[in-house]
Write a protein that holds these residues in place. Structure first.
Motif, short mmCIF file in Angstrom:
data_model
loop_
_atom_site.label_atom_id
_atom_site.label_comp_id
_atom_site.label_asym_id
_atom_site.label_seq_id
_atom_site.Cartn_x
_atom_site.Cartn_y
_atom_site.Cartn_z
N PRO A 243 0.81 -1.22 0.00
CA PRO A 243 0.00 0.00 0.00
C PRO A 243 0.85 1.27 0.00
O PRO A 243 0.46 2.28 -0.61
CB PRO A 243 -0.82 -0.12 1.29
N ALA A 244 2.00 1.24 0.67
CA ALA A 244 2.87 2.42 0.70
C ALA A 244 3.46 2.72 -0.66
O ALA A 244 3.70 3.88 -1.02
CB ALA A 244 3.98 2.21 1.72
N ALA A 245 3.70 1.68 -1.46
CA ALA A 245 4.29 1.86 -2.79
C ALA A 245 3.27 2.18 -3.86
O ALA A 245 3.64 2.58 -4.97
CB ALA A 245 5.07 0.60 -3.18
N ALA A 246 1.98 2.05 -3.56
CA ALA A 246 0.93 2.18 -4.56
C ALA A 246 0.99 3.49 -5.35
O ALA A 246 0.73 3.49 -6.57
CB ALA A 246 -0.44 2.01 -3.91
N PRO A 247 1.30 4.65 -4.75
CA PRO A 247 1.33 5.89 -5.53
C PRO A 247 2.33 5.89 -6.68
O PRO A 247 2.23 6.73 -7.58
CB PRO A 247 1.70 6.95 -4.49
N LEU A 248 3.28 4.95 -6.69
CA LEU A 248 4.25 4.89 -7.79
C LEU A 248 3.56 4.66 -9.13
O LEU A 248 4.12 4.98 -10.19
CB LEU A 248 5.28 3.78 -7.54
N ALA A 249 2.35 4.12 -9.09
CA ALA A 249 1.59 3.92 -10.33
C ALA A 249 1.26 5.25 -10.99
O ALA A 249 0.93 5.29 -12.19
CB ALA A 249 0.31 3.14 -10.04
N GLY A 250 1.38 6.34 -10.24
CA GLY A 250 1.08 7.66 -10.79
C GLY A 250 2.26 8.37 -11.42
O GLY A 250 2.12 9.52 -11.85
N LEU A 251 3.43 7.73 -11.48
CA LEU A 251 4.58 8.35 -12.13
C LEU A 251 4.30 8.56 -13.61
O LEU A 251 3.81 7.65 -14.29
CB LEU A 251 5.84 7.49 -11.94
N ARG A 252 4.66 9.74 -14.11
CA ARG A 252 4.37 10.07 -15.51
C ARG A 252 5.60 10.65 -16.19
O ARG A 252 6.23 11.58 -15.67
CB ARG A 252 3.23 11.09 -15.58
N SER A 253 5.94 10.11 -17.35
CA SER A 253 7.00 10.68 -18.18
C SER A 253 6.81 10.19 -19.60
O SER A 253 6.10 9.20 -19.85
CB SER A 253 8.39 10.28 -17.67
#
Length: 414
Positions: A243-253
């Protein structure tokens, strides 16, 4: 070998206990007039602090439930940082203590001389001889108590201030650092290509989902062409930290996000984490490479993987490539730079060192790494080392601010 490890561990614990006894003596015993509530409270702090620190260090490997790890981690790891700076401040205090003692003694002597002169002037010395008292036997202990309290107060204030400011620097999130790196083989069309380098996030019992989101927001705000996560993302299992790593799905490039393992992934289940970051949309480079417009991007596993039959394989990642093309290598530890040089890498991007994290830890980290932080050249290869976005152990940095670095590649033909 196991016996040697046990003996070394016992020696470290003995030294840790001795340092805490010294700190207790200077900050608790010497600053209190005698047994009482203040001394008992101080003693409890100096017993509980190191016990919590040891518990925080071993909790993960001992299989302590993750919610309990989080409770132990905050006071335990912060005490480690406090212990370091208490010791350093106390050593400075030992140098100041004699000067304060001399000043206090001089001030007291001056006051007694002034009172004696006044008594003589008004004739009290002859009229009231009984009022003249010999120097108090307790004057020296009183002066010692005064000096101990001044030094102890200064030590405590300096330590709490240093650790507090260092913790604030970590918890507010990393700042963006920008570096331009010219590459001789980079074509004009790739001039200005921006790589956001993220290393050493160290998600764990202290740094969690909120911190990950701050890192992601910071990276995305730079609008990079590519994101490189160069290891030590986590300190714990996928089960606990998914759950702590979940925001990594929002990386954008524009060209995606790539990931290589660090040594802490091998303490946390590297295979599971590689699979998990792939599910989050990152592209693991495990001794592999991919061709991007203008250059080759390669990645190698961390050297810690050698204990599991993995580790870096430069021949597999770089052996058959077209050396007329520029190349960028993602490798967690700077120590593999010499392999990168042998394989004709133009730029290696690394982390691992934290820049020392806690001064004077930089002095030790410099001995163990070819480059502590920043950009350096090794033959035809350049090495850039990030100080990292998070912190390991104590959520504190002193003299080594966290960063996310945007590396801008420059073509000499542009």
């Amino acid at each position: 070998m196991a016996v040697v490890g046990v003996l070394v561990g016992l020696a470290v614990l003995a030294a840790f206990a001795a340092l805490h006894r010294y700190a207790w003596r200077r900050l608790v015993r010497d600053t209190t007039a005698g047994p009482g509530r203040a001394r008992r409270a101080g003693t409890v702090v100096f017993v509980a602090g190191p016990l919590l620190a040891v518990a925080a260090l071993v909790a993960g490997r001992a299989g302590v439930p993750f919610p309990l790890q989080r409770i132990i981690a905050w006071p335990g790891y912060l005490w480690l940082a406090l212990s370091l700076y208490l010791l350093l401040a106390l050593l400075v205090g030992e140098l100041v203590r004699p000067l304060l003692g001399w000043w206090a003694g001089r001030k007291r002597s001056g006051g007694e001389s002034a009172r004696s002169a006044e008594d003589a002037l008004v004739g009290r010395a002859s009229v009231e001889p009984a009022s003249v008292k010999p120097p108090s036997v307790g004057s020296t202990p009183s002066r010692r108590l005064f000096v101990s309290r001044i030094v102890g107060g200064g030590v405590a204030a300096a330590t709490v201030g240093t650790v507090g400011y260092g913790a604030y620097g970590v918890l507010r999130g990393p700042k963006v650092k920008r570096v331009t790196v010219p590459l001789a083989k980079l074509p004009r069309g790739a001039h200005g290509f921006r790589i956001a380098v993220v290393s050493d996030v160290h998600l764990g019992p202290i740094l969690g989902r909120g911190f990950t989101q701050r890192v992601v927001d910071t990276v995305n705000a730079t609008q990079p062409d590519l994101i490189a996560v160069v290891g030590d993302l986590v300190d714990g299992s996928v089960e606990d930290l998914g759950p702590a790593a979940a925001p990594l799905a929002g990386l954008r490039s524009r060209h995606g996000a790539y990931f290589v393992t660090g040594n802490h992934e091998y303490f946390s289940g590297a295979e599971q984490w590689v699979d998990h970051v792939r599910e989050l949309g990152l592209h693991p480079l495990r001794n592999a490479r991919t061709e991007l417009p203008g250059f080759d991007l390669a990645g190698v596993d961390d050297v810690a993987g050698e204990d599991e039959g993995e580790g870096p394989d430069f021949a597999r990642a770089l052996g058959d490539r077209d050396r007329s093309r520029a190349s960028v290598l993602l490798a967690h530890q700077p120590v593999v730079i010499h392999d990168a040089v042998r394989h004709g890498v133009d730029l290696q991007l690394s982390g691992h060192t934290h820049g020392g994290q806690l001064w004077p830890g930089n002095l030790v980290a410099e001995l163990a790494n070819p480059t502590l932080a920043g950009l350096e050249r090794y033959g035809d290869t350049q090495l850039y080392v990030s100080r990292g976005a998070g912190a390991w152990g104590p959520p504190v940095r002193v003299g080594a601010p966290s960063d996310i670095t945007v590396v801008e590649l420059a073509s000499r033909d542009a």
